[in-house]
Motif scaffolding. Structure first.
Motif, mmCIF file in Angstrom:
data_model
loop_
_atom_site.group_PDB
_atom_site.id
_atom_site.type_symbol
_atom_site.label_atom_id
_atom_site.label_comp_id
_atom_site.label_asym_id
_atom_site.label_seq_id
_atom_site.Cartn_x
_atom_site.Cartn_y
_atom_site.Cartn_z
ATOM 1 N N SER A 1 0.459 -0.843 -0.230
ATOM 2 C CA SER A 1 -0.393 -0.189 0.373
ATOM 3 C C SER A 1 1.133 1.577 -0.016
ATOM 4 C CB SER A 1 -1.047 -0.149 1.238
ATOM 5 O OG SER A 1 -0.374 0.003 2.263
ATOM 6 N N LEU A 2 1.934 1.411 0.615
ATOM 7 C CA LEU A 2 3.058 2.454 0.692
ATOM 8 C C LEU A 2 4.093 2.205 -0.766
ATOM 9 C CD1 LEU A 2 4.033 4.626 2.698
ATOM 10 C CD2 LEU A 2 5.972 2.770 2.759
ATOM 11 N N LYS A 3 3.872 1.724 -1.251
ATOM 12 C CA LYS A 3 4.368 2.186 -2.355
ATOM 13 C C LYS A 3 3.540 1.950 -3.449
ATOM 14 C CE LYS A 3 7.105 0.923 -6.423
ATOM 15 N NZ LYS A 3 7.290 2.409 -6.748
ATOM 16 N N LEU A 4 2.152 1.838 -3.697
ATOM 17 C CA LEU A 4 1.104 2.129 -4.400
ATOM 18 C C LEU A 4 0.718 3.825 -4.673
ATOM 19 C CD1 LEU A 4 -1.264 -0.895 -4.082
ATOM 20 C CD2 LEU A 4 0.338 0.110 -5.979
ATOM 21 N N HIS A 5 0.465 3.789 -3.341
ATOM 22 C CA HIS A 5 0.657 5.815 -2.630
ATOM 23 C C HIS A 5 1.804 6.515 -3.012
ATOM 24 C CE1 HIS A 5 0.437 8.754 0.031
ATOM 25 N NE2 HIS A 5 -0.410 8.667 0.625
ATOM 26 N N GLN A 6 3.161 5.946 -3.284
ATOM 27 C CA GLN A 6 3.754 6.287 -3.862
ATOM 28 C C GLN A 6 3.363 7.111 -5.315
ATOM 29 O OE1 GLN A 6 6.916 7.978 -2.507
ATOM 30 N NE2 GLN A 6 5.568 7.752 -0.740
ATOM 31 N N TYR B 1 -4.450 -4.286 -11.057
ATOM 32 C CA TYR B 1 -3.665 -5.741 -10.172
ATOM 33 C C TYR B 1 -2.891 -5.789 -11.372
ATOM 34 C CZ TYR B 1 -3.918 -10.386 -10.224
ATOM 35 O OH TYR B 1 -4.508 -12.107 -9.819
ATOM 36 N N GLU B 2 -2.673 -4.987 -12.168
ATOM 37 C CA GLU B 2 -1.260 -5.559 -12.954
ATOM 38 C C GLU B 2 0.004 -5.076 -12.311
ATOM 39 O OE1 GLU B 2 -1.530 -4.212 -16.953
ATOM 40 O OE2 GLU B 2 -2.637 -5.614 -17.526
ATOM 41 N N ALA B 3 -0.397 -3.590 -12.117
ATOM 42 C CA ALA B 3 0.895 -3.033 -11.614
ATOM 43 C C ALA B 3 0.835 -4.049 -9.535
ATOM 44 C CB ALA B 3 -0.025 -1.468 -10.209
ATOM 45 N N SER C 1 3.289 -6.339 -11.362
ATOM 46 C CA SER C 1 4.874 -5.781 -11.842
ATOM 47 C C SER C 1 5.739 -5.286 -10.010
ATOM 48 C CB SER C 1 4.807 -4.244 -12.751
ATOM 49 O OG SER C 1 6.018 -3.621 -12.674
ATOM 50 N N PHE C 2 5.479 -4.327 -9.575
ATOM 51 C CA PHE C 2 5.385 -4.216 -7.984
ATOM 52 C C PHE C 2 6.019 -5.239 -7.196
ATOM 53 C CE2 PHE C 2 3.294 -0.253 -7.989
ATOM 54 C CZ PHE C 2 4.105 -0.264 -8.991
ATOM 55 N N GLU C 3 5.586 -6.659 -7.319
ATOM 56 C CA GLU C 3 5.434 -7.397 -6.839
ATOM 57 C C GLU C 3 6.466 -8.710 -6.938
ATOM 58 O OE1 GLU C 3 3.164 -11.626 -5.134
ATOM 59 O OE2 GLU C 3 2.216 -10.713 -6.268
ATOM 60 N N LYS C 4 7.154 -8.456 -8.811
ATOM 61 C CA LYS C 4 8.110 -9.080 -9.160
ATOM 62 C C LYS C 4 9.463 -8.603 -8.959
ATOM 63 C CE LYS C 4 5.601 -11.485 -12.646
ATOM 64 N NZ LYS C 4 4.724 -11.969 -13.959
ATOM 65 N N GLU D 1 14.789 -2.519 -7.677
ATOM 66 C CA GLU D 1 14.187 -1.230 -7.199
ATOM 67 C C GLU D 1 13.931 -1.961 -5.619
ATOM 68 O OE1 GLU D 1 10.024 1.371 -7.569
ATOM 69 O OE2 GLU D 1 10.849 -0.003 -9.337
ATOM 70 N N LEU D 2 14.112 -1.170 -4.705
ATOM 71 C CA LEU D 2 13.197 -0.907 -3.911
ATOM 72 C C LEU D 2 13.113 0.282 -2.526
ATOM 73 C CD1 LEU D 2 16.878 -2.177 -3.783
ATOM 74 C CD2 LEU D 2 16.547 -2.915 -1.460
ATOM 75 N N LEU D 3 12.161 -0.173 -1.736
ATOM 76 C CA LEU D 3 11.226 0.830 -0.975
ATOM 77 C C LEU D 3 10.766 0.713 0.517
ATOM 78 C CD1 LEU D 3 8.247 2.427 -2.610
ATOM 79 C CD2 LEU D 3 7.801 1.773 -0.282
ATOM 80 N N THR D 4 11.131 1.553 1.700
ATOM 81 C CA THR D 4 11.307 1.181 2.773
ATOM 82 C C THR D 4 10.776 2.427 3.890
ATOM 83 O OG1 THR D 4 12.507 -0.018 4.683
ATOM 84 C CG2 THR D 4 13.349 1.930 3.485
#
Length: 819
Positions: A645-650, A666-668, A671-674, A696-699
């Motif tokens: 959710s934080l990645k989608l919010h960004q 759904y595709e996003a 894609s982020f999961e991979k 790519e990384l996010l925290t």
């Protein structure tokens, strides 16, 4: 080796001496290819002979691909040496036995010396000077420019230029043909002379020839530009002293330095004698308490080994569980940022040796010190040992947010001299492509020099956003909660255990209240109209109907995207699938509210709860204990959902309306999961992802520093970083480090604002002192002694074919024959 009783004839050289020459060349070549640090070689031997003793570190090695590369490099070196040493021994034997060295003397010696002088002048003086940032400290730009010189943003690895190829081939000719010929020529002539007249006795003469021959051959294979040590040390010390004591640029740290400056003037003759003595005994010459009074420090070898250790990184793998729950062990951003220097060390381990061979760092030798400077990374690189096809180094990373003195010195490195138009007190300008008189004068009074302005390494660009700014408005928090719920639904529906969950009778029995349409989830501290799309104001809570009204379309879309036929998965309003999703979404929001101390309207509490869930600390209430029927509901559904959710919010800031379409969302997520690694920095998976070069990384980071308490969203993108390479006078580094040890350890000076660490841009005093080991300095990261091999460089295979192996020779002959 032995000499016959009769003197040698110029027409015949003893076969035993020729065999000695062949063995000496082969052995010296092999020794030059081996590092003094045997850890990689021992690891390679263990993998081959003792594989059963290496199972304890399999998980760590699987996440880090570099040890495998290093072992592959050692394997290639051993295979190549087996062939090259054999060929070198045979050729050296044949050339020595041919009597060419005795027959053509002294003409051959003159030709070889003249050729060595010419090739050395071009290779080690002209080409490095033409590639410097300021050639001869008069020209305002490099004469031989790299392709990236004018680029503002680098998008690929450095382009291989023609003069880099020339530099490599000249070095190969020098170290593999020219210098071995000169040394064999000298050995043959001296041996012929000894056969006629024994100066120190037969055994001593032979012993000295063997030692000198092996030392010269191994040195020429390792570093052809090697010079006289004592003379070099003397010149470096004199430059350090003269720059440090120059009256027009003296930086006084305290009133003591004012008197020290005056009292040091009569002692200039003594200082010259002291400098010569310290060069002979290889001892650092250190400023006393940062003043211009220099004293001799302890004796230190020319090639010395620093302490072999990794800076301790605090994360979930080396802290107790109670510490992780009660407080965040990684809230010190210096500890968290150290991973970037560890990644930089790995990047240098792969490319440093090749870049040195290509001349991208200028001239170099054992003990040299460099500083890599960029927008936020400032690293001190110390070359420990130079070998033939390898280099051992140590990297020391400095703080991202440096002190005032450190920032002043970084600014001095970054500022250019091209715009300076001064000459003494006037500003007459300068000739085209040349520096002004003032700029050229100032460059000559520095103990450091910029050797390259666009040095490219693979790394991570860091983007940090203040989470408070991004979630301060209720509408933005509502979007985050919406993505949180949709992510829970996605991970639940795509889970391979979904059919087991919705057919589990005991689980469904626990969820009976959520299956009733009149059930209302009321908790004013958890749910409110400001953040929940499915909140019903008149009922002051959330119902199954309001939940389905908002999220049923997304549930059904995810159900249709499953690989199983949709007829096996009922997704209508009364289905167990909707019941489970409704219960999980309520549980997820209640966990967030519990972590936020039931203060949903407070931004600080909301961020605290979000960070608590992000790092995996879920506090489950009594009414939600049904989730313990299968812990995967928590670990594989709710936990990754809060991170996604934080990645989608960004991303919604760049495409706010696209994610309204279920297909795009759904595709996003897929894609982020991979391709995106989303986890807390204390998780060992974060370190493994960085060292494995994930794209790519996010925290979400909690930073507590000097009264500030804030949360930051950190995004990393793998890219190419541009550094400035600054070569520092190594005697300046040794002297300043020795001065710090004397002042802090022996004199017990605990003043944090002492004069010896104040800004002095002429010698980069603060940068150098802060890079020293604790407690003398305060480096963020200090790497272990790390060996870089030539075989791991990507571009050098296009200059030569790589390691020589039997398979490679067979392939080459087959290609030529088929042609």
């Amino acid at each position: 080796m032995s000499f016959p009783q009769e003197p040698w004839s110029t027409q015949h050289i003893p076969a035993l001496f020729s065999a000695f020459c062949g063995l000496l060349v082969a052995l010296s070549y092999h020794l030059s290819r081996q590092s003094s640090d045997p850890s990689v070689l021992l690891s390679f031997i263990h993998c081959r002979l003792l594989p059963k003793f290496l199972h304890q570190n399999l998980e760590e090695l699987a996440a880090d691909p570099l040890p495998k590369k290093m072992k592959g490099s050692v394997k290639d070196i051993l295979k190549s040496d087996l062939i090259i040493c054999s060929v070198a021994a045979v050729l050296s034997f044949a050339i020595s036995a041919s009597t060419v060295f005795l027959s053509l003397r002294p003409f051959l010696s003159v030709v070889l010396f003249a050729l060595a002088g010419s090739v050395g002048f071009v290779t080690h003086y002209m080409l490095p000077q033409l590639r410097k940032h300021h050639p001869w400290m008069w020209i305002s730009h490099p004469v031989l420019k790299n392709k990236e010189y004018q680029q503002r943003e680098v998008r690929d690895i450095a382009h291989l230029m023609w003069f880099e190829r020339l530099y490599v081939w000249l070095q190969c000719f020098e170290k593999y043909i020219l210098y071995p010929a000169i040394i064999l020529n000298a050995l043959t002539i001296d041996a012929f002379s000894i056969s006629n007249y024994r100066r120190l006795g037969t055994h001593w003469d032979i012993f000295l020839m063997i030692v000198a021959g092996m030392k010269l051959l191994r040195t020429s294979f390792c570093n052809p530009a090697h010079q006289f040590i004592h003379l070099e040390d003397l010149l470096h010390k004199l430059q350090f002293v003269m720059t440090y004591v120059a009256p027009w640029q003296m930086a006084w740290g305290s009133s003591f330095h004012v008197f020290a400056q005056l009292f040091a003037v009569p002692h200039s003759a003594m200082l010259l004698f002291q400098t010569m003595a310290t060069s002979i005994f290889s001892t650092p010459l250190s400023p006393f308490l940062g003043s211009v009074i220099f004293i001799t420090s302890y004796v230190r070898p020319v090639r010395f080994w620093e302490k072999n250790y990794n800076t301790r990184r605090v994360d979930n793998s080396n802290t107790r569980l109670v510490v992780q729950i009660e407080k965040d062990p990684g809230n010190d951003d210096n500890n968290l940022n150290s991973i970037f220097y560890e990644h930089l060390t790995r990047a240098l381990q792969e490319s440093l040796c090749g870049d040195l061979v290509l001349g991208r760092w200028g001239n170099y030798s054992s003990g040299d010190c460099f500083i890599l400077a960029s927008d936020y990374l400032n690293a001190f690189v110390h070359l420990i040992e130079i070998g033939n096809g390898l280099v051992t180094f140590q990297l020391r990373g400095l703080e991202f947010r440096g002190t005032y003195c450190q920032q002043r010195e970084v600014e001095a490195i970054m500022e250019g001299d091209e715009d300076d138009r001064g000459c003494c007190c006037c500003k007459p300008g300068h000739l085209p492509h040349l520096l002004s008189c003032n700029a050229a004068f100032n460059l000559r009074w520095l103990t450091w020099e910029i050797t390259r302005t666009q040095y490219i390494l693979e790394g991570y660009s860091i983007i940090d956003n203040n989470a408070a700014t991004m979630l301060q408005v209720f509408d933005l928090r509502r979007i985050l909660i919406r993505y949180y719920i949709k992510s829970i639904i996605y991970y639940m529906v795509t889970s391979p255990k979904l059919l087991l969950w919705i057919k589990n009778e005991s689980l469904l029995k626990s969820l009976q209240p959520f299956a009733k349409w009149h059930y209302i989830e009321r908790d004013l501290a958890m749910f409110n109209i400001n953040t929940d799309d499915d909140y019903v104001p008149c009922l002051q809570g959330i119902t199954r109907a309001s939940y389905c009204n908002v999220y049923l379309e997304w549930i059904q879309y995810c159900a249709r995207k499953r690989q199983e036929p949709s007829k096996n998965l009922d997704s209508d309003e009364d289905s167990p699938l909707v019941t489970l999703s409704f219960a999980l979404c309520i549980l997820g929001r209640r966990a967030l509210g519990t972590a936020a101390h039931n203060m949903a309207l407070s931004l600080d509490s909301f961020l605290y709860g979000l960070h608590t869930l992000f790092k995996g600390d879920f506090r489950i209430t009594a009414r939600d204990e049904w989730v313990f029927a299968d812990m995967d509901l928590l670990h594989k559904v709710v936990a990754p959902a809060i991170r996604m959710s934080l990645k989608l919010h960004q991303d919604q800031f760049t495409c706010p309306d696209e994610y309204e379409d279920p297909g795009v969302l759904y595709e996003a997520i897929q894609s982020f999961e991979k391709k995106v690694v989303i986890c807390h920095e204390g998780d060992p998976a974060w370190r493994g992802a960085v060292l494995s070069n994930k794209e790519e990384l996010l925290t979400l980071r909690h930073v507590v520093d000097e009264g500030t308490d804030e949360y930051k969203v950190i995004m990393l993108h793998r890219t190419f970083l541009s550094f400035k390479v600054i070569k520092v006078n190594k005697e300046c580094v040794r002297g300043l480090w020795a001065g710090q040890q004397q002042e802090l350890i022996f004199l017990r000076n605990r003043n944090p604002e002492r004069g010896s660490i104040q800004n002095n841009k002429q010698v980069l005093r603060n940068l150098i002192n802060s890079s020293c080991d604790q407690p003398l300095g305060y480096p963020m990261y200090v790497s272990p002694l790390t060996t870089s091999y030539l075989g791991t460089h990507r571009q050098l295979r296009s200059v030569w074919s790589g390691p020589v192996t039997l398979d490679g020779i067979r392939t080459w002959f087959r290609t030529k024959w088929l042609r």
